[in-house]
Scaffold this active site. Structure first.
Site, PDB file in Angstrom:
ATOM      1  N   THR A   1       0.901  -1.447   0.398  1.00  0.00           N
ATOM      2  CA  THR A   1       0.236   0.028   0.558  1.00  0.00           C
ATOM      3  C   THR A   1       0.724   1.383   0.073  1.00  0.00           C
ATOM      4  OG1 THR A   1      -1.412  -1.463   1.405  1.00  0.00           O
ATOM      5  CG2 THR A   1      -2.151   1.241   1.481  1.00  0.00           C
TER       6      THR A   1
ATOM      7  N   SER B   1       1.414  -7.490  -1.615  1.00  0.00           N
ATOM      8  CA  SER B   1       1.983  -8.801  -0.932  1.00  0.00           C
ATOM      9  C   SER B   1       1.108  -9.823  -0.976  1.00  0.00           C
ATOM     10  CB  SER B   1       2.554  -8.248   0.283  1.00  0.00           C
ATOM     11  OG  SER B   1       0.990  -8.022   1.813  1.00  0.00           O
ATOM     12  N   SER B   2      -0.539 -10.164  -1.140  1.00  0.00           N
ATOM     13  CA  SER B   2      -0.524 -10.952  -1.077  1.00  0.00           C
ATOM     14  C   SER B   2      -1.024 -11.664  -2.074  1.00  0.00           C
ATOM     15  CB  SER B   2      -2.579 -10.370  -1.066  1.00  0.00           C
ATOM     16  OG  SER B   2      -2.830  -9.766  -0.326  1.00  0.00           O
TER      17      SER B   2
ATOM     18  N   ASP C   1      -0.568  -7.335   4.582  1.00  0.00           N
ATOM     19  CA  ASP C   1      -1.074  -8.183   4.962  1.00  0.00           C
ATOM     20  C   ASP C   1       0.027  -9.840   5.034  1.00  0.00           C
ATOM     21  OD1 ASP C   1      -3.107  -6.757   4.251  1.00  0.00           O
ATOM     22  OD2 ASP C   1      -3.205  -7.490   1.766  1.00  0.00           O
TER      23      ASP C   1
ATOM     24  N   CYS D   1      -5.145 -19.209  19.931  1.00  0.00           N
ATOM     25  CA  CYS D   1      -4.877 -17.497  20.883  1.00  0.00           C
ATOM     26  C   CYS D   1      -3.294 -16.893  20.303  1.00  0.00           C
ATOM     27  CB  CYS D   1      -4.410 -17.963  22.667  1.00  0.00           C
ATOM     28  SG  CYS D   1      -5.518 -18.514  22.876  1.00  0.00           S
TER      29      CYS D   1
HETATM   30  N1  ASP Z   1      -3.050  -5.044   0.226  1.00  0.00           N
HETATM   31  C1  ASP Z   1      -1.939  -4.751   1.436  1.00  0.00           C
HETATM   32  C2  ASP Z   1      -0.742  -5.611   0.692  1.00  0.00           C
HETATM   33  O1  ASP Z   1      -0.566  -6.512   1.919  1.00  0.00           O
HETATM   34  C3  ASP Z   1      -2.040  -4.104   2.543  1.00  0.00           C
HETATM   35  C4  ASP Z   1      -0.981  -3.161   2.485  1.00  0.00           C
HETATM   36  O2  ASP Z   1       0.079  -2.694   2.184  1.00  0.00           O
HETATM   37  O3  ASP Z   1      -1.380  -2.303   3.757  1.00  0.00           O
HETATM   38  O4  ASP Z   1       0.202  -5.565  -0.077  1.00  0.00           O
END
Ligand code: ASP
Length: 355
Positions: free
Chosen positions: A28, A72-73, A104, A292
């Site tokens: 992001t 990053s997904s 992520d 947890c």
């Molecule tokens: N979907 C984004 C990623 O992990 C979320 C982020 O960067 O915070 O690349």
């Protein structure tokens, strides 16, 4: 690997006191809205325009950008190998490394790099942002500037934080202890089972007693063989042996992180233990971590976990799921025998668990 190198002409001073290599993977922090209103990664050149103050730092900054910055997904084993390769290749030329990465899966990547980069004696600081750098209220600027400062921080000529960490929202956490816990607020990461390594306010307060000490006699080795024939199986009331047996029947499956309840508890019924026993007999490694966020697995504390111990499930102690699944992938790639994998799962490799 095919990547772009950009050397920033930072600082008006002639001699920079320190140097950092930024590895820009995406996330992001460097995203912008496309025509449909979705966030997509953009290239690092545009990021620099948003933080002109970078040019005034007394740090020599070089940026290596992934050819295609990713959300990053989409991170995969090959991206982890690329990150470790870049750090290994450039290790002697920089005081520290900052990895710009989506939040992520940042905890998975930081965990994996902590295992792959054996003998690490320099800071590798992962950071990112909850809002793109172009957004007015973005957290990107603060996260990046402080990560750069931490990556170059020294005491008596030695790096203060010679380990793989995540810096986010004023907290420096050990990478393999961190977990993403927030997708809305700025405090995205937590480390329930290990104290923060530093906190930033007016000054950066380093908690040196909990930072891994420098082991200057060790040389960096990049161990890049990984094996992703693994899965995470989260228990839930109502799970059946049909579901479990189907998972354990996956062809090539070598290891499973079992997310159990509380301090490592599971159903104690015959059908459940029977399914686990059959899996272990087939040679599948079962590693027990808790659902947890805090606390630890203590197999045998309750009757409902004593059987797990008896059938040969390995206790993951206080490891996060992120640290456990990456450790399994790492050890399955590295070790010759399943016995060695089992043995090494029980001991800390990079401070990811309390022995
Ligand atoms: N979907 C984004 C990623 O992990 C979320 C982020 O960067 O915070 O690349």
């Amino acid at each position: 690997m095919n990547y772009k190198i950009v050397r920033l002409n930072t600082s008006f001073r002639t001699s920079k006191t320190s140097s950092v290599l930024i590895i820009y993977t995406g996330g992001t922090l460097g995203m912008a809205y496309d025509d449909s209103g979705a966030l997509v990664p953009f290239n690092f050149g545009q990021i620099l325009e948003k933080i002109p103050i970078l040019y005034n730092m007394n740090i020599a900054i070089t940026v290596i950008s992934f050819p295609e910055p990713i959300d990053s997904s989409n991170v995969s084993m090959s991206h982890w190998r690329d990150m470790a390769y870049i750090i290994n290749e450039n290790y002697d030329s920089y005081d520290g490394f900052v990895v710009l990465h989506g939040t992520d899966t940042m905890a998975y990547s930081a965990s994996m790099l902590s295992y792959m980069l054996q003998g690490l004696n320099k800071p590798v600081i992962f950071t990112g942002a909850q809002l793109p750098i172009s957004a007015m209220r973005s957290d990107a600027r603060e996260n990046l500037m402080t990560a750069l400062e931490i990556a170059t921080a020294k005491i008596n000529g030695s790096p203060i934080v010679p380990e793989v960490c995540i810096f986010f929202n004023h907290m420096l956490l050990r990478g393999n202890r961190a977990k993403k816990v927030q997708s809305v607020h700025f405090d995205a990461f937590e480390s329930e089972n290990y104290p923060p390594l530093a906190e930033s306010g007016i000054v950066i307060d380093y908690h040196t007693a909990v930072i891994r000490p420098l082991e200057s006699q060790k040389k960096l080795i990049n161990r890049s063989k990984l094996d992703n024939n693994v899965m995470v199986l989260k228990l839930f009331p109502g799970i059946t042996d049909k579901i479990m047996d189907a998972c354990f029947a996956i062809s090539g499956l070598k290891g499973v992180v079992l997310e159990t309840y509380g301090s490592g508890n599971s159903p104690s019924e015959k059908w459940f233990m029977g399914s686990l026993e059959r899996a272990i007999k087939k040679g599948i490694i079962l590693l027990n971590v808790s659902q947890c966020n805090g606390g630890r697995v203590i197999q045998g504390r309750y009757e409902t976990s004593r059987e797990l111990l008896n059938v040969g499930v390995i206790s993951g102690a206080d490891m996060t799921t992120e640290a456990a699944i990456t450790k399994l992938m790492f050890l399955l790639g590295q070790e010759k025998s399943l016995e060695d994998v089992r043995r090494k799962l029980m001991v800390p490799l990079a401070g990811e668990m309390t022995a």
